[in-house]
Design a protein around this motif. Structure first.
Motif, short mmCIF file in Angstrom:
data_model
loop_
_atom_site.label_atom_id
_atom_site.label_comp_id
_atom_site.label_asym_id
_atom_site.label_seq_id
_atom_site.Cartn_x
_atom_site.Cartn_y
_atom_site.Cartn_z
N UNK A 1 16.15 -1.84 6.31
CA UNK A 1 16.19 -2.61 5.05
C UNK A 1 15.10 -3.67 4.95
N UNK A 2 14.74 -4.29 6.07
CA UNK A 2 13.73 -5.35 6.03
C UNK A 2 12.37 -4.83 5.55
N UNK A 3 12.10 -3.56 5.84
CA UNK A 3 10.80 -2.99 5.47
C UNK A 3 10.72 -2.70 3.97
N UNK A 4 11.85 -2.82 3.28
CA UNK A 4 11.86 -2.62 1.82
C UNK A 4 11.37 -3.85 1.07
N UNK A 5 11.19 -4.97 1.76
CA UNK A 5 10.72 -6.20 1.13
C UNK A 5 9.24 -6.39 1.42
N UNK A 6 8.44 -6.51 0.39
CA UNK A 6 7.00 -6.65 0.56
C UNK A 6 6.69 -8.06 1.07
N UNK A 7 6.01 -8.13 2.20
CA UNK A 7 5.73 -9.40 2.85
C UNK A 7 4.26 -9.74 2.67
N UNK A 8 3.95 -10.60 1.69
CA UNK A 8 2.56 -10.93 1.39
C UNK A 8 1.99 -11.96 2.36
N UNK A 9 2.79 -12.41 3.34
CA UNK A 9 2.25 -13.29 4.38
C UNK A 9 1.49 -12.50 5.44
N UNK A 10 1.52 -11.17 5.31
CA UNK A 10 0.80 -10.31 6.25
C UNK A 10 -0.58 -9.98 5.71
N UNK A 11 -1.47 -9.45 6.56
CA UNK A 11 -2.81 -9.07 6.10
C UNK A 11 -2.77 -8.00 5.01
N UNK A 12 -3.83 -7.97 4.22
CA UNK A 12 -3.94 -7.02 3.11
C UNK A 12 -3.71 -5.58 3.57
N UNK A 13 -4.32 -5.19 4.67
CA UNK A 13 -4.21 -3.81 5.14
C UNK A 13 -2.76 -3.44 5.43
N UNK A 14 -1.99 -4.37 6.01
CA UNK A 14 -0.60 -4.10 6.33
C UNK A 14 0.25 -3.97 5.06
N UNK A 15 -0.01 -4.83 4.08
CA UNK A 15 0.77 -4.77 2.83
C UNK A 15 0.46 -3.47 2.09
N UNK A 16 -0.81 -3.11 2.02
CA UNK A 16 -1.21 -1.87 1.36
C UNK A 16 -0.59 -0.66 2.07
N UNK A 17 -0.59 -0.69 3.40
CA UNK A 17 0.00 0.41 4.17
C UNK A 17 1.50 0.52 3.91
N UNK A 18 2.17 -0.62 3.77
CA UNK A 18 3.61 -0.60 3.49
C UNK A 18 3.89 0.08 2.15
N UNK A 19 3.08 -0.23 1.15
CA UNK A 19 3.26 0.41 -0.16
C UNK A 19 3.01 1.91 -0.07
N UNK A 20 1.96 2.31 0.62
CA UNK A 20 1.65 3.74 0.77
C UNK A 20 2.75 4.45 1.54
N UNK A 21 3.27 3.82 2.59
CA UNK A 21 4.33 4.46 3.38
C UNK A 21 5.54 4.78 2.52
N UNK A 22 5.96 3.83 1.69
CA UNK A 22 7.11 4.07 0.83
C UNK A 22 6.83 5.15 -0.21
N UNK A 23 5.56 5.33 -0.59
CA UNK A 23 5.25 6.35 -1.59
C UNK A 23 5.50 7.76 -1.07
N UNK A 24 5.61 7.92 0.25
CA UNK A 24 5.89 9.23 0.84
C UNK A 24 7.38 9.44 1.12
N UNK A 25 8.21 8.51 0.72
CA UNK A 25 9.66 8.68 0.81
C UNK A 25 10.14 9.30 -0.50
N UNK A 26 10.96 10.37 -0.46
CA UNK A 26 11.43 10.98 -1.71
C UNK A 26 12.10 9.96 -2.62
#
Length: 261
Positions: free
Chosen positions: A192-217
């Motif tokens: 559940x924690x990974x469902x919250x976008x954490x903008x305190x992290x580097x840009x690459x990590x935030x972008x990767x989090x968004x892309x990762x969720x895009x591959x979930x049905x």
């Protein structure tokens, strides 16, 4: 051989059916769970019988009724019970989109993005009572680019399936039971924690989090959320009309978002 195809993806049913027939086999039935079947009418492009069971208990009787020699499974959301696995004469072969034993679990593409993987794959293996753990019959590596999407991956998987399935059927006919897998870790749904976008992290990590969720049905997609919005797509470079989002080491641009429930 008489083949039973198990899938909740119409394109898989159509492609596997055509390929099995081209190799001289008979597709006895296509089985898709009633509760998850998307656009059932699309299955009617597949010649032959269709079955939409409403529970796992129906699988073994169906496979026995159609006298299947082998089951061919990809994109099937249920854990198939042992009674059903044992119903076809040769068992059930599953197609999994990683190089097993790496990437076991229901969302391997999403985890590959999250972990920064540069390679996926396609593995055909015998089913057993656990997820993605049976003997391997054939597999092939598939490059996974940083800008990869589901739309660009599917043709690569289709090409790999066309290359591997003739090998799989040849091994089945020869009585080859494949090679045992090594040790591997099961990757569950995102926490559940990974469902919250954490903008305190580097840009690459935030972008990767968004892309990762895009591959979930879509029916399993709970994130990433930013306030009351579900962030669908971001860009590392500015896109005209996009929203600037400040992260720990610089800006990211929100290209697409929707109001979340």
């Amino acid at each position: 051989m008489r083949v039973a195809i198990l899938t909740s993806v119409p394109a898989v049913a159509i492609g596997y059916s055509a390929l099995a027939r081209s190799l001289g086999h008979e597709v006895a039935v296509v089985i898709s769970p009633r509760v998850t079947a998307a656009e059932p009418a699309a299955y009617f492009e597949v010649p032959g019988d269709l079955a939409f069971p409403d529970s796992r208990r129906s699988l073994a009787p169906l496979l026995r009724a159609y006298d299947a020699d082998v089951g061919l499974c990809t994109g099937f959301p249920w854990l198939v019970p042992e009674e059903a696995i044992d119903a076809p004469r040769l068992g059930i072969v599953n197609g999994h989109p990683t190089l097993l034993p790496k990437g076991r679990g229901p969302f391997p593409w999403a985890w590959a993005v999250r972990n920064g993987e540069a390679e996926l794959g396609l593995t055909y293996h015998f089913m057993d009572v656990s997820f993605d753990t049976g003997n391997v019959l054939a597999q092939k590596a598939i490059p996974f680019a940083e800008d990869e999407t589901e739309e660009t991956l599917v043709p690569k998987l289709e090409a790999a399936a066309g290359e591997l399935l003739p090998q799989v059927f040849a091994k089945l006919e020869a009585g080859d039971r494949g090679m045992p897998q090594g040790e591997g870790e099961y990757q569950p749904a995102f926490e559940p924690e990974y469902a919250l976008l954490d903008v305190s992290k580097p840009v690459a990590d935030v972008h990767r989090q968004v892309r990762a969720w895009s591959f979930v049905p879509p029916r399993h997609r709970r994130g990433p959320r930013l306030g009351d919005r579900l962030i669908v797509r971001t860009s590392l470079t500015e896109v005209e009309g996009s929203e600037r989002l400040e992260c720990a080491d610089g800006p990211l641009w929100i290209v697409e978002s929707v109001t979340s429930d």
